[in-house]
Write an enzyme that holds these catalytic residues in place. Sequence first.
Site, PDB file in Angstrom:
ATOM      1  N   ASP A 110       0.838  -1.193   0.000  1.00 56.44           N
ATOM      2  CA  ASP A 110       0.000   0.000   0.000  1.00 56.44           C
ATOM      3  C   ASP A 110       0.877   1.248   0.000  1.00 56.44           C
ATOM      4  O   ASP A 110       1.542   1.544   0.985  1.00 56.44           O
ATOM      5  CB  ASP A 110      -0.900  -0.025   1.237  1.00 56.44           C
ATOM      6  CG  ASP A 110      -1.971   1.051   1.199  1.00 56.44           C
ATOM      7  OD1 ASP A 110      -1.953   1.869   0.252  1.00 56.44           O
ATOM      8  OD2 ASP A 110      -2.821   1.068   2.108  1.00 56.44           O
TER       9      ASP A 110
ATOM     10  N   HIS B 289      -0.489   4.125  -0.219  1.00 55.19           N
ATOM     11  CA  HIS B 289      -1.319   5.001   0.625  1.00 55.19           C
ATOM     12  C   HIS B 289      -1.409   6.418   0.069  1.00 55.19           C
ATOM     13  O   HIS B 289      -1.658   7.375   0.821  1.00 55.19           O
ATOM     14  CB  HIS B 289      -0.754   5.023   2.046  1.00 55.19           C
ATOM     15  CG  HIS B 289      -1.798   4.978   3.118  1.00 55.19           C
ATOM     16  ND1 HIS B 289      -2.008   6.004   4.001  1.00 55.19           N
ATOM     17  CD2 HIS B 289      -2.708   4.029   3.451  1.00 55.19           C
ATOM     18  CE1 HIS B 289      -2.976   5.690   4.832  1.00 55.19           C
ATOM     19  NE2 HIS B 289      -3.431   4.496   4.516  1.00 55.19           N
TER      20      HIS B 289
ATOM     21  N   GLU C  29      -1.244  -0.829  -4.057  1.00 51.36           N
ATOM     22  CA  GLU C  29      -2.462  -0.078  -3.773  1.00 51.36           C
ATOM     23  C   GLU C  29      -2.176   1.422  -3.721  1.00 51.36           C
ATOM     24  O   GLU C  29      -1.162   1.845  -3.172  1.00 51.36           O
ATOM     25  CB  GLU C  29      -3.038  -0.548  -2.438  1.00 51.36           C
ATOM     26  CG  GLU C  29      -4.307   0.159  -2.010  1.00 51.36           C
ATOM     27  CD  GLU C  29      -4.905  -0.466  -0.769  1.00 51.36           C
ATOM     28  OE1 GLU C  29      -5.467   0.300   0.041  1.00 51.36           O
ATOM     29  OE2 GLU C  29      -4.813  -1.702  -0.584  1.00 51.36           O
TER      30      GLU C  29
ATOM     31  N   GLU D 189     -10.305   3.177  -2.418  1.00 44.25           N
ATOM     32  CA  GLU D 189     -10.807   3.547  -1.094  1.00 44.25           C
ATOM     33  C   GLU D 189     -11.169   5.021  -0.999  1.00 44.25           C
ATOM     34  O   GLU D 189     -11.975   5.406  -0.144  1.00 44.25           O
ATOM     35  CB  GLU D 189      -9.790   3.190  -0.015  1.00 44.25           C
ATOM     36  CG  GLU D 189      -8.527   4.031  -0.026  1.00 44.25           C
ATOM     37  CD  GLU D 189      -7.545   3.606   1.052  1.00 44.25           C
ATOM     38  OE1 GLU D 189      -7.628   4.153   2.163  1.00 44.25           O
ATOM     39  OE2 GLU D 189      -6.715   2.716   0.776  1.00 44.25           O
TER      40      GLU D 189
ATOM     41  N   HIS E 217     -12.339  -2.627   0.127  1.00 46.44           N
ATOM     42  CA  HIS E 217     -11.518  -2.038   1.184  1.00 46.44           C
ATOM     43  C   HIS E 217     -12.275  -2.142   2.496  1.00 46.44           C
ATOM     44  O   HIS E 217     -13.448  -1.801   2.576  1.00 46.44           O
ATOM     45  CB  HIS E 217     -11.270  -0.571   0.819  1.00 46.44           C
ATOM     46  CG  HIS E 217     -10.434   0.193   1.783  1.00 46.44           C
ATOM     47  ND1 HIS E 217     -10.974   1.065   2.708  1.00 46.44           N
ATOM     48  CD2 HIS E 217      -9.089   0.245   1.963  1.00 46.44           C
ATOM     49  CE1 HIS E 217     -10.000   1.626   3.401  1.00 46.44           C
ATOM     50  NE2 HIS E 217      -8.848   1.145   2.976  1.00 46.44           N
TER      51      HIS E 217
END
Length: 382
Positions: free
Chosen positions: A183, A185, A209, A235, A285
């Site tokens: 991730d 992020h 991700e 997400e 998610h």
Amino acid sequence: MKITKITTYRLPPRWMFLKIETDEGVVGWGEPVIEGRARTVEAAVHELGDYLIGQDPSRINDLWQVMYRAGFYRGGPILMSAIAGIDQALWDIKGKVLNAPVWQLMGGLVRDKIKAYSWVGGDRPADVIDGIKTLREIGFDTFKLNGCEELGLIDNSRAVDAAVNTVAQIREAFGNQIEFGLDFHGRVSAPMAKVLIKELEPYRPLFIEEPVLAEQAEYYPKLAAQTHIPLAAGERMFSRFDFKRVLEAGGISILQPDLSHAGGITECYKIAGMAEAYDVTLAPHCPLGPIALAACLHIDFVSYNAVLQEQSMGIHYNKGAELLDFVKNKEDFSMVGGFFKPLTKPGLGVEIDEAKVIEFSKNAPDWRNPLWRHEDNSVAEW
């Protein structure tokens, strides 16, 4: 049947539950929250509640459209999260009235189990390795890890080497006994994402991700063109209209709508169908609580393209409560070989310990994500 009351409960570690009551005594539960903005979402829930009191809860599609369209301004994380939790609770009520799990109301199962993966926190390799070992003992073999710490818009090779070193040590420790996604992020600029993805390729992550923020989605196809690693995102997209732009542009292989952020079951089922038309897989998610997870599982079991389900058991954010602490029927969430089975009780299939919810909602903490800064004191993406 008419809706008579909507109650919200802010809870540790960073969740919010809502309860919809009816004049016939049937109750539905939902989980509307934006992590770090619970009070704001709570206000939105009660504003939307003005449309719902006195209405028939079985008219889910109509109530969804009223909440989405009647206020003129629409979309975004706050309103769509409020709608999401209400939508979950309405499906919970419908299933209880009809004595069927939500997946049955949506046409029945397309699979008998769904693979679960677990978050492993920490940026130091030794901590991550220890976390994986602990989770493997309870049956997990698929994980998600931080792909990096904060990076500057153009950062140095030491920062890249630090991120790659963590991943290299994990692959060396476990070989192909585990799979893991990474991730980013949204911490990484497009130029640095190109560098970092190339350096990580030898370690064969399952996916990367949020390689860049959703508002930089035009870079997804460009990044995908340079790598064989599947890219994942979703997400921070909140409706099918947000996902439409990403699907049309291409580049994303795994969509990750959040059932508590993207309009709930009603909207995410549409998003799943859109993704299937583009041969894009689905991995909802869910670093949240049990109601959100239950909603995800119902979508997983009716969506052909669902491949993975995130869940928050043991996640590093869970300070003050664990995934199933407010659930009576914990056994229904048991995993076998790292897979969830369908929830079979009516509605969402999660029995909430209301007395415990009320007790823990008293003086619940307001969770906030940390504020990070770069070396030059400019704000860094968390």
